[in-house]
Design an enzyme around this catalytic site. Structure first.
Site, PDB file in Angstrom:
ATOM      1  N   ASP A 416      69.073 -40.789  68.536  1.00 16.32           N
ATOM      2  CA  ASP A 416      68.989 -41.889  67.520  1.00 16.32           C
ATOM      3  C   ASP A 416      70.130 -41.362  66.606  1.00 16.32           C
ATOM      4  OD1 ASP A 416      68.326 -43.627  65.672  1.00 16.32           O
ATOM      5  OD2 ASP A 416      66.127 -42.905  65.032  1.00 16.32           O
ATOM      6  N   GLU A 419      75.482 -42.347  63.033  1.00 21.50           N
ATOM      7  CA  GLU A 419      76.539 -43.097  62.318  1.00 21.50           C
ATOM      8  C   GLU A 419      76.872 -42.405  60.730  1.00 21.50           C
ATOM      9  OE1 GLU A 419      72.976 -45.561  64.263  1.00 21.50           O
ATOM     10  OE2 GLU A 419      73.101 -43.951  62.522  1.00 21.50           O
ATOM     11  N   ASP A 483      67.304 -51.317  63.823  1.00 18.05           N
ATOM     12  CA  ASP A 483      66.134 -51.590  63.036  1.00 18.05           C
ATOM     13  C   ASP A 483      65.999 -52.904  62.533  1.00 18.05           C
ATOM     14  OD1 ASP A 483      65.727 -49.113  63.229  1.00 18.05           O
ATOM     15  OD2 ASP A 483      66.235 -48.450  61.233  1.00 18.05           O
TER      16      ASP A 483
END
Length: 749
Positions: A416, A419, A483
């Site tokens: 995950d 960024e 998401d």
């Protein structure tokens, strides 16, 4: 980024240096250097007090031409740079009084040498692909900030559409959009994205890769409506014109250049179930989910533990929270004994409370500021630092922590984040440009994890569930769409993003079934289950509530069961498509225009897709059950309703939760397995070869592989009049052959 006020005027704060005409050229081996001054040279005096652009043409691969534009060569040009394969092709360079030709394969760059007539035309043989010309190629200075930018603007044809640029949730056709290449965590309902890839393709069959890992700014038929403009800050800009003849061919050529996807293990194509994000769970909870799926005969193949498998504030310490999981090794063994693979959540951040923070800081493994301090933030985890993967020792240290989990019984990782990478006052271990490292960081992060899995589990057994990506990230599958929300619009924008990402050769892609944010009504859950199980990878995941189907309604269990079993039975077909993605770079899930480039009706379609080369899927995005979809020419067959569907037209229909448009392409062979409870089995054993609706004279071929991707069965079929002749080679164990037209005789040779 915009530099002009309308067509005629440059913004008052901008001073451009345009390439105006050809002045000279030099050849250095297979590279050609061209000099283009900023004004017409009428006499010797015009050569003074004048800027000039230096343009270098080279070719790393046949039918790929690299263009490097620079103003001041003495300015440092730091990486990181994308890993590009160079096969050293032979090039052809010729010139006459008016033109200079640079050719690789059948792709040509033709430079105009005539006075005051600057331009480069890019051709496929004699067919023009695109061009640069007057007031397109430039170095531009902002007089107010002192910053300089290198700019290029390539022509768009009258009927040309632009696609790609990574994962984009905005409209599928990019014409008219402004797109910034800057990875951010912004969900799925905005213009920012987790996976920015400065590569686009067009319906003319070529693509352009901007070779810069920084903040590339694209103006796509926006500032200049006749052009795709791209710019970067600095004194140099590199880009590749990639000519694969067709959209599919260009995606394949791009992945040949930037890397093809690894082949994921067959088990990863099954159903993944997670704990969800902020829910409360322990072994009793997760065990109840697993047992609940078994009690309802819903095949389950991977169980994922999200963030809270570790203690709060200590992400990441890579240690099971002892209060919640006192016996992790025993638990993982119990789950393995049930036939499950195990995935755990990780990220590249180390919270200050984690014991690893002090260790990483003392060893110099965490990213530092220019003053030598460790960079830290309270966003996400209190006082967290960032692993500096440009330091090989830091990467090995991180891999060592993950190896402990693999030794314990973990099979794969959800990588995950990646960024939120800082750029101000940052000093990377290897001296990388901080702006370029912002996007490139995810490549190093996922590469480190993927290579560990390959080393420890063996080639063909490595798989990630990654969120962020940049150029080359397709080599480390799989990726999920981030998401999304529990709504139909979010489901549709998720599909758009997957189709855009596939244009950059990302072969394996997934999404959070029923949406990550909020909790979907049963209606959306069931429709998203259909869509999710008709993606390469399929995961039930959410934020604050569990995603097991019985919490929605009992029918959701029936719907999920049907589509999981359908996917498992389709694995002989799907895994062969996965092998093709690995070998050629063609994504498993792909836009309609990629598979049908001659059908102009396919060019804007973004609510349906091809799942491999033979199945058309049109998810349902309305609570009414209505769907509108387009079918290319031919006689198609809905394998769920067992009905023929006419091609060359639009259809508007309504479906219950157990059916949807899932159409078999004409003149193809669909291999369907004898197993519907697992994705990993002997695909050739008892396989059924479905012969689609064949035209007279049509021929088809298909292959069935083993779990390593090796072809073990080949089938060929040809229709002549009222009979279809089928020839098979290889493993011939209880093969069944069924024609979807019962009146046709099937002759097995």
């Amino acid at each position: 980024m915009k530099f002009t006020d309308g067509y005629w005027c440059v913004k008052k704060e901008m001073t451009p240096l345009y390439a105006v005409e050809y002045a000279d050229s030099r050849r250095n081996g297979e590279e050609l250097t061209i000099y283009a001054p900023g004004k017409h040279i009428a006499n010797r005096g015009d050569c003074l007090n004048l800027g000039m652009l230096t343009i270098r043409l080279s070719s790393p691969m046949e039918d790929v031409i690299k263009v490097s534009i620079s103003h001041f060569d003495g300015t440092a040009y730091r990486g990181p740079f994308a890993e590009i394969k160079n096969t050293a092709p032979h090039v052809r360079i010729e010139e006459n009084e008016e033109f200079l030709l640079y050719q690789s394969g059948e792709t040509k760059a033709v430079v105009d040498k005539r006075p005051d007539s600057w331009g480069i035309r890019f051709l496929d043989g004699d067919r023009e692909l695109t061009s640069t010309g007057f007031r397109n190629m430039a170095n531009i200075r902002n007089n107010e900030t002192g910053r300089t930018y290198t700019v290029e603007a390539l022509a768009i044809d009258v009927d040309e559409s632009i696609y790609g640029l990574g994962e984009r949730f905005t409209p599928f056709v990019k014409n008219g959009q402004v797109v910034e290449m800057w990875n951010e965590d912004g969900g799925t309902s905005s213009e920012i994205a987790y996976k920015n890839i400065p590569f686009y393709i067009t319906n003319k069959g070529y693509g352009v890769l901007v070779d810069n890992e920084g903040d590339v700014s694209f103006e796509i038929a926006s500032e200049k409506v006749e052009r795709v403009q791209f710019s970067v800050e600095g004194e140099r800009l590199d880009y590749y014109v990639i000519n694969g003849k067709t959209p599919k061919g260009t995606i394949e050529k791009y992945t040949e250049l930037a890397g093809k996807p690894a082949l994921p293990p067959a088990w990863s194509f099954g159903l993944w179930l997670t704990t969800s994000f902020t829910t409360d769970y322990d072994e009793a909870t997760t065990g109840s989910f697993i047992q609940g799926m078994a009690d309802r005969d819903i095949p389950l193949h991977v169980f994922h533990f999200d963030c809270y498998w570790m203690e709060a504030f200590e992400w990441c310490n890579f240690t099971w929270d002892p209060a919640t999981f006192p016996d992790p090794e025993g638990m993982l063994k119990r789950y393995h004994d049930r036939g499950l693979k195990i995935c755990v959540w990780i990220n590249p951040y180390i919270g200050q409370k984690s014991p690893l923070f002090q260790e990483g800081m003392e060893q110099g493994y965490l990213l530092k500021k220019t003053n030598g301090d460790v960079w830290q933030t309270d966003m996400w985890q209190a006082g967290m630092g960032l692993v500096d993967f440009t330091n090989p020792d830091a990467a090995a240290w991180y891999q060592g922590k993950l190896k402990t989990l693999l030794d314990m019984g973990v099979d794969c990782f959800k990588t995950d984040f990646g960024e939120r990478i800082p750029v101000k006052d940052i000093a990377w271990f290897d001296g990388s440009d901080p702006v370029k490292m912002h996007n490139y960081y995810t490549y190093l992060y996922n590469k480190a994890v993927f290579e560990l899995l390959e080393r420890e589990r063996g080639e063909g057994e490595a798989v990630l569930f990654a969120r962020s990506a940049t150029v080359g990230g397709q080599k480390f599958p799989a990726h999920w769409g981030g998401d999304c929300s529990a709504t139909y619009p979010s489901m549709a924008e998720t599909l758009r993003s997957g189709l855009s990402l596939s244009c950059a050769g990302f072969g394996f892609w997934s999404h959070d079934i029923s949406g990550f944010e909020s909790t979907a009504p049963a209606d959306i859950y069931k429709r998203w289950c259909q869509f999710g199980l008709l993606s390469s990878h399929s995961r039930l995941h959410g934020s604050s509530s569990y995603r097991v189907p019985w919490l929605f309604d009992e029918e959701a269990c029936d719907v999920l069961r049907k589509f999981v079993k359908l996917k498992c039975s389709l694995m002989p077909y799907l895994y062969r498509q996965a092998v093709l993605s690995h070998e050629h770079g063609t994504p498993v899930l792909r836009p309609m225009f990629v598979e049908f480039p001659e059908d102009r009706s396919c060019e804007t379609l973004d609510r349906q897709y091809m799942l491999g080369d033979s199945l058309l899927a049109a998810p349902i995005f309305k609570s009414s059950g209505e769907v509108e979809y387009y079918v290319p020419e031919g006689r198609w067959y809905n394998i769920l309703t067992e009905e023929e569907v006419a091609g060359g037209k639009w259809h508007k229909e309504s479906y219950d939760y157990f059916h949807m448009p899932l159409l078999l392409k004409p003149n193809t062979i669909l291999a369907v397995g004898a197993e519907d409870s697992r994705p990993d089995y002997a695909y050739a054993d008892g396989v059924t070869l479905y012969l689609s609706l064949f035209e007279d004279g049509a021929e088809a071929e298909t292959e069935v592989t083993d779990l390593k991707g090796k072809t073990v069965l080949t089938a060929r079929a040809v229709r002549r009049g009222g009979a279809i002749r089928v020839h098979t080679e290889g493993e011939n164990r209880n093969i069944r052959i069924r024609s979807l037209e019962e009146e046709l005789e099937v002759i097995i040779e």
